[in-house]
Design an enzyme around this catalytic site. Structure first.
Site, PDB file in Angstrom:
ATOM      1  N   LEU A  40     -12.967  -7.073 -28.988  1.00 34.39           N
ATOM      2  CA  LEU A  40     -13.438  -8.309 -29.600  1.00 34.39           C
ATOM      3  C   LEU A  40     -12.292  -8.941 -30.371  1.00 34.39           C
ATOM      4  CD1 LEU A  40     -16.977  -7.475 -31.079  1.00 34.39           C
ATOM      5  CD2 LEU A  40     -16.446  -9.361 -29.535  1.00 34.39           C
ATOM      6  N   ASP A  41     -12.185 -10.258 -30.320  1.00 38.56           N
ATOM      7  CA  ASP A  41     -11.170 -10.955 -31.113  1.00 38.56           C
ATOM      8  C   ASP A  41     -11.318 -10.592 -32.588  1.00 38.56           C
ATOM      9  OD1 ASP A  41     -10.269 -12.264 -28.864  1.00 38.56           O
ATOM     10  OD2 ASP A  41     -11.373 -14.112 -29.262  1.00 38.56           O
ATOM     11  N   PRO A  42     -10.210 -10.557 -33.332  1.00 37.90           N
ATOM     12  CA  PRO A  42     -10.302 -10.324 -34.784  1.00 37.90           C
ATOM     13  C   PRO A  42     -11.253 -11.295 -35.472  1.00 37.90           C
ATOM     14  CG  PRO A  42      -8.029 -10.135 -34.080  1.00 37.90           C
ATOM     15  CD  PRO A  42      -8.811 -10.618 -32.879  1.00 37.90           C
ATOM     16  N   ALA A  44     -13.943 -12.444 -34.311  1.00 33.93           N
ATOM     17  CA  ALA A  44     -15.321 -12.202 -33.889  1.00 33.93           C
ATOM     18  C   ALA A  44     -15.949 -11.011 -34.603  1.00 33.93           C
ATOM     19  CB  ALA A  44     -15.357 -11.977 -32.380  1.00 33.93           C
ATOM     20  N   ARG A 175     -12.924 -17.985 -25.649  1.00 31.32           N
ATOM     21  CA  ARG A 175     -12.006 -19.035 -26.120  1.00 31.32           C
ATOM     22  C   ARG A 175     -11.577 -19.941 -24.973  1.00 31.32           C
ATOM     23  NH1 ARG A 175      -7.322 -16.384 -28.078  1.00 31.32           N
ATOM     24  NH2 ARG A 175      -8.173 -14.405 -27.329  1.00 31.32           N
TER      25      ARG A 175
END
Length: 214
Positions: A40-42, A44, A175
Site C-alpha cells: 500500500l502507498d505510504p 494509504a 494513482r
C-alpha cells in the site's frame, strides 16, 4: 496475543510504508517470519493481509486476490507522484459534470485494459525501485500491465473532490487510474486519500484491534 502461524489482517496507518508497518508488527508480537500480500502507498491506509511463519507459503495465493479501494481525488492538480505528496507539475480549471463522471465510471464495469504504473512505485527497474530513480530524476520507462476494473462507483462529489469505490484486479494502480480518469475530460487530478477496504475475502471488519504507531 499469539499471531504465529496465522493469517492476520492489519489496518495499515497512513504515512508509513507497508514494509515499516510489517516490521512493527513482527517486533511487537515477536514474529520471526512474516510477509504481506500487496504494498500500500505510504499515503494509504487499510487492509494489509499478513501471513506469519508457516503460513507465509500461502502468500503466493493471497497475492492473487482482487482488491477494493475507496479513493479520494482532487481535480485540477497534477503532481509528479500522482498524489498530494508530490511536486505540482500542472494545474487546470475544469471539473466534469456529475453525469459525465457517473456515465464514464459506469462504462468501466468489467473493463480489462493495459495500465501504465506511476514512476513513483515499488516496481524494480534493473534491480532498483522505480520511486528511487524517480526521486533522482533518472529517465526510465515502465511497461504497461494488464488489469481489470470490475466496478467503479461514485460515492461523493463536491467542489473539486470526488470519492470513488473501486473493485479491481490485483496489481491495479489507483494513482494511475486517477490521472487517466482526469485525462478523459481533458483535465488533471491527483490522489489525496486512499483506503484499501477489502483484499480477497478479508475486509476492514477483520482487522486486529491494535494501533501501529511509530
Amino acid at each position: 496475543m499469539d499471531f504465529n502461524n496465522k493469517i492476520v489482517i492489519i489496518d495499515k496507518p497512513k504515512n508509513i510504508s507497508s514494509a515499516f508497518c510489517l516490521n512493527l508488527f513482527k517486533k511487537r508480537f515477536n514474529i520471526k517470519k512474516a510477509g504481506h500480500n500487496g504494498t500500500l502507498d505510504p499515503l494509504a491506509s487499510g487492509v494489509l493481509v499478513v501471513a506469519t511463519n508457516k503460513r507465509t507459503k500461502e502468500l503466493s495465493q493471497l497475492n492473487q486476490d482482487d482488491k477494493q479501494y475507496l479513493v479520494k481525488l482532487k481535480f485540477n492538480t497534477h503532481t509528479d507522484s500522482y498524489d498530494r505528496l508530490g511536486k505540482v507539475i500542472r494545474t487546470t480549471n475544469y471539473v466534469p459534470e456529475i453525469k459525465q463522471l457517473n456515465d464514464y465510471l459506469t462504462s468501466l464495469d468489467n473493463h480489462s485494459f493495459y495500465q501504465l504504473p506511476p514512476n513513483f512505485s515499488a516496481l524494480k527497474v534493473n534491480g532498483v525501485r522505480a520511486y528511487q530513480l524517480a526521486r533522482k530524476a533518472v529517465d526510465f520507462e515502465l511497461e504497461k500491465r494488464p488489469t481489470t476494473i470490475y466496478k467503479a462507483k461514485l460515492i461523493s462529489y463536491y467542489d473539486d473532490y470526488a470519492e470513488i469505490l473501486l473493485d479491481v484486479k490485483k496489481g491495479f494502480y489507483v494513482r494511475s487510474f486517477v490521472v487517466d480518469l482526469a485525462s478523459q475530460f481533458n483535465t488533471t487530478a491527483m490522489m489525496v486519500d486512499l483506503v484499501r477496504t477489502r483484499s480477497g475475502q478479508y475486509s476492514l471488519k477483520d482487522v486486529i484491534d491494535y494501533q501501529f504507531n511509530k
